[in-house]
Design a protein around this motif. Structure first.
Motif, PDB file in Angstrom:
ATOM      1  N   UNK A 219       0.780  -1.238   0.000  1.00 29.21           N
ATOM      2  CA  UNK A 219       0.000   0.000   0.000  1.00 29.21           C
ATOM      3  C   UNK A 219       0.815   1.294   0.000  1.00 29.21           C
ATOM      4  N   UNK A 220       2.131   1.227  -0.138  1.00 25.35           N
ATOM      5  CA  UNK A 220       2.967   2.412   0.070  1.00 25.35           C
ATOM      6  C   UNK A 220       3.220   3.237  -1.187  1.00 25.35           C
ATOM      7  N   UNK A 221       3.413   4.531  -0.925  1.00 27.54           N
ATOM      8  CA  UNK A 221       3.905   5.473  -1.940  1.00 27.54           C
ATOM      9  C   UNK A 221       5.326   5.874  -1.562  1.00 27.54           C
ATOM     10  N   UNK A 222       6.224   6.060  -2.534  1.00 31.65           N
ATOM     11  CA  UNK A 222       7.568   6.551  -2.219  1.00 31.65           C
ATOM     12  C   UNK A 222       7.513   8.010  -1.782  1.00 31.65           C
ATOM     13  N   UNK A 223       8.576   8.498  -1.135  1.00 33.37           N
ATOM     14  CA  UNK A 223       8.625   9.886  -0.710  1.00 33.37           C
ATOM     15  C   UNK A 223       8.519  10.845  -1.896  1.00 33.37           C
ATOM     16  N   UNK A 224       7.683  11.864  -1.770  1.00 38.81           N
ATOM     17  CA  UNK A 224       7.487  12.812  -2.875  1.00 38.81           C
ATOM     18  C   UNK A 224       6.904  14.120  -2.345  1.00 38.81           C
ATOM     19  N   UNK A 225       7.125  15.172  -3.100  1.00 46.48           N
ATOM     20  CA  UNK A 225       6.511  16.469  -2.819  1.00 46.48           C
ATOM     21  C   UNK A 225       5.703  16.867  -4.049  1.00 46.48           C
ATOM     22  N   UNK A 244      15.015  10.146  -4.756  1.00 47.53           N
ATOM     23  CA  UNK A 244      15.653   9.122  -5.585  1.00 47.53           C
ATOM     24  C   UNK A 244      15.839   7.785  -4.881  1.00 47.53           C
ATOM     25  N   UNK A 245      16.246   7.807  -3.629  1.00 45.94           N
ATOM     26  CA  UNK A 245      16.537   6.546  -2.945  1.00 45.94           C
ATOM     27  C   UNK A 245      15.413   6.107  -2.014  1.00 45.94           C
ATOM     28  N   UNK A 246      14.218   6.610  -2.239  1.00 45.35           N
ATOM     29  CA  UNK A 246      13.102   6.265  -1.360  1.00 45.35           C
ATOM     30  C   UNK A 246      12.670   4.813  -1.557  1.00 45.35           C
ATOM     31  N   UNK A 247      12.311   4.148  -0.468  1.00 43.27           N
ATOM     32  CA  UNK A 247      11.664   2.833  -0.634  1.00 43.27           C
ATOM     33  C   UNK A 247      10.386   2.975  -1.466  1.00 43.27           C
ATOM     34  N   UNK A 248      10.027   1.923  -2.144  1.00 39.20           N
ATOM     35  CA  UNK A 248       8.795   1.816  -2.938  1.00 39.20           C
ATOM     36  C   UNK A 248       8.823   2.657  -4.216  1.00 39.20           C
ATOM     37  N   UNK A 249      10.011   3.126  -4.613  1.00 39.59           N
ATOM     38  CA  UNK A 249      10.090   3.910  -5.847  1.00 39.59           C
ATOM     39  C   UNK A 249       9.717   3.046  -7.065  1.00 39.59           C
ATOM     40  N   UNK A 250       9.870   1.730  -6.935  1.00 39.13           N
ATOM     41  CA  UNK A 250       9.558   0.823  -8.036  1.00 39.13           C
ATOM     42  C   UNK A 250       8.144   0.253  -7.958  1.00 39.13           C
ATOM     43  N   UNK A 251       7.422   0.553  -6.879  1.00 37.43           N
ATOM     44  CA  UNK A 251       6.116  -0.100  -6.705  1.00 37.43           C
ATOM     45  C   UNK A 251       5.059   0.866  -6.174  1.00 37.43           C
ATOM     46  N   UNK A 252       5.108   2.100  -6.613  1.00 36.22           N
ATOM     47  CA  UNK A 252       4.151   3.112  -6.169  1.00 36.22           C
ATOM     48  C   UNK A 252       2.726   2.586  -6.309  1.00 36.22           C
ATOM     49  N   UNK A 253       1.969   2.610  -5.225  1.00 34.96           N
ATOM     50  CA  UNK A 253       0.617   2.059  -5.206  1.00 34.96           C
ATOM     51  C   UNK A 253      -0.312   2.746  -6.193  1.00 34.96           C
ATOM     52  N   UNK A 254      -0.018   4.018  -6.568  1.00 33.82           N
ATOM     53  CA  UNK A 254      -0.897   4.747  -7.486  1.00 33.82           C
ATOM     54  C   UNK A 254      -0.276   4.928  -8.874  1.00 33.82           C
ATOM     55  N   UNK A 255       0.841   4.247  -9.136  1.00 30.04           N
ATOM     56  CA  UNK A 255       1.456   4.221 -10.470  1.00 30.04           C
ATOM     57  C   UNK A 255       1.930   5.604 -10.940  1.00 30.04           C
ATOM     58  N   UNK A 256       2.275   6.479  -9.984  1.00 27.06           N
ATOM     59  CA  UNK A 256       2.584   7.858 -10.342  1.00 27.06           C
ATOM     60  C   UNK A 256       4.032   8.152 -10.672  1.00 27.06           C
ATOM     61  N   UNK A 257       4.956   7.239 -10.379  1.00 24.29           N
ATOM     62  CA  UNK A 257       6.380   7.528 -10.566  1.00 24.29           C
ATOM     63  C   UNK A 257       6.725   7.589 -12.054  1.00 24.29           C
ATOM     64  N   UNK A 258       7.476   8.634 -12.423  1.00 21.84           N
ATOM     65  CA  UNK A 258       8.050   8.767 -13.756  1.00 21.84           C
ATOM     66  C   UNK A 258       9.544   8.988 -13.592  1.00 21.84           C
TER      67      UNK A 258
END
Length: 298
Positions: A219-225, A244-258
């Motif tokens: 259920x996690x989101x990586x750190x973001x502002x 950049x080095x946040x946990x869950x950067x590869x598995x964002x629950x809302x698919x928002x990472x670019x």
């Protein structure tokens, strides 16, 4: 005599035919496609009455979980990837005729914690002063896609605190925290202080949380502002900067990472920061240049 078609095959066309009196062409197009896809889904999984009633109860519970500070339907849309798909399509439409040396900054989901009306702050202001977290200096520029600076561009900024908690989640509080609106200077530059954002789980105490658990998803989101960046004559962008080095950067629950939105955060010892602020504790810095596409003209 030929056998009459079964109702499971003819019902879809019957429902769509009832839209013949619709005078709104776009609404008719959307509803026709919706009916056809929903009916095809029901047939393809051979949906039972019990399963459909469970779906209705789930949607009812989703609505009941919404209030003035919580939007469970946005959470549902986000976790199914629909929000991100709508965002991507919207940016593609808005920027379809834009040409430039570099592409516009990628958009991502707004999320359920945007709060309109954040106070406008001077450059260099610390919006993270009243929340837990490690202080961070954010710097960069806002330009067009040719690299020309955009003066007086607007950055509407918000995030959770260092524990991943947003002000809207604090029971009994109506105070805006870790939020502010900033304007770029004549060279398109901005600088502001906040905190280094932490990863956090989406709210799991509602029907969407139950769905995520049943799916077996993290259920996690990586750190973001969050930032909404806009300027006259240009396409605004709602986006994030990801640690950049946040946990869950590869598995964002809302698919928002670019990939283009992942930013290195550099740690500094106490001393004089790049904006001249004297820091008596360690702090971080992050730099990012936003690019806005020109808006279409009539």
């Amino acid at each position: 005599m030929a056998e009459a078609p079964h109702a499971t095959q003819t019902l879809t066309d019957e429902v769509i035919a009832r839209l013949d009196g619709c005078t709104d062409a776009r609404f008719k197009e959307v509803m026709t496609s919706l009916v056809r896809h929903v009916h095809d889904f029901v047939r393809s999984v051979d949906l039972t009455g019990e399963e459909w009633m469970n779906t209705i109860q789930f949607l009812t519970a989703t609505g009941q979980a919404c209030n003035d500070k919580r939007q469970e339907f946005i959470l549902l849309s986000d976790t199914l990837g629909v929000s991100m798909l709508v965002v991507a399509l919207a940016q593609a439409r808005a920027s379809a005729d834009a040409s430039g040396a570099t592409p516009a900054t990628e958009a991502t989901v707004q999320g359920p914690y945007y709060w309109a009306g954040a106070p406008e702050r001077p450059l260099g202001y610390d919006i993270g002063e009243s929340v837990p977290g490690e202080p961070t200096l954010y710097t960069g520029r806002v330009t067009d896609t040719e690299g020309r600076p955009l003066a007086d561009a607007r950055l509407d900024v918000w995030s959770g605190d260092g524990d991943g908690v947003y002000d809207m989640q604090v029971e009994g509080s109506d105070q805006m925290l870790a939020r502010g609106v900033f304007r770029t200077d004549a060279q398109g530059r901005f600088w502001l202080w906040s905190i280094r954002p932490s990863f956090y789980p989406i709210p799991m105490d509602g029907p969407v949380g139950a769905m995520i658990e049943r799916m077996g998803r993290d259920p996690n989101r990586p750190g973001h502002i969050h930032m909404i960046v806009s300027a006259d004559g240009h396409v605004p962008v709602t986006t994030h900067l990801f640690v950049a080095d946040s946990p869950y950067i590869e598995s964002d629950i809302v698919f928002g990472v670019r990939e283009s939105l992942i930013v290195p955060f550099e740690q500094h010892p106490p001393g004089t920061a790049a904006d001249g602020r004297e820091m008596d504790q360690p702090y971080w810095s992050a730099h990012y240049d936003f690019r806005l596409a020109p808006a279409r003209t009539a």
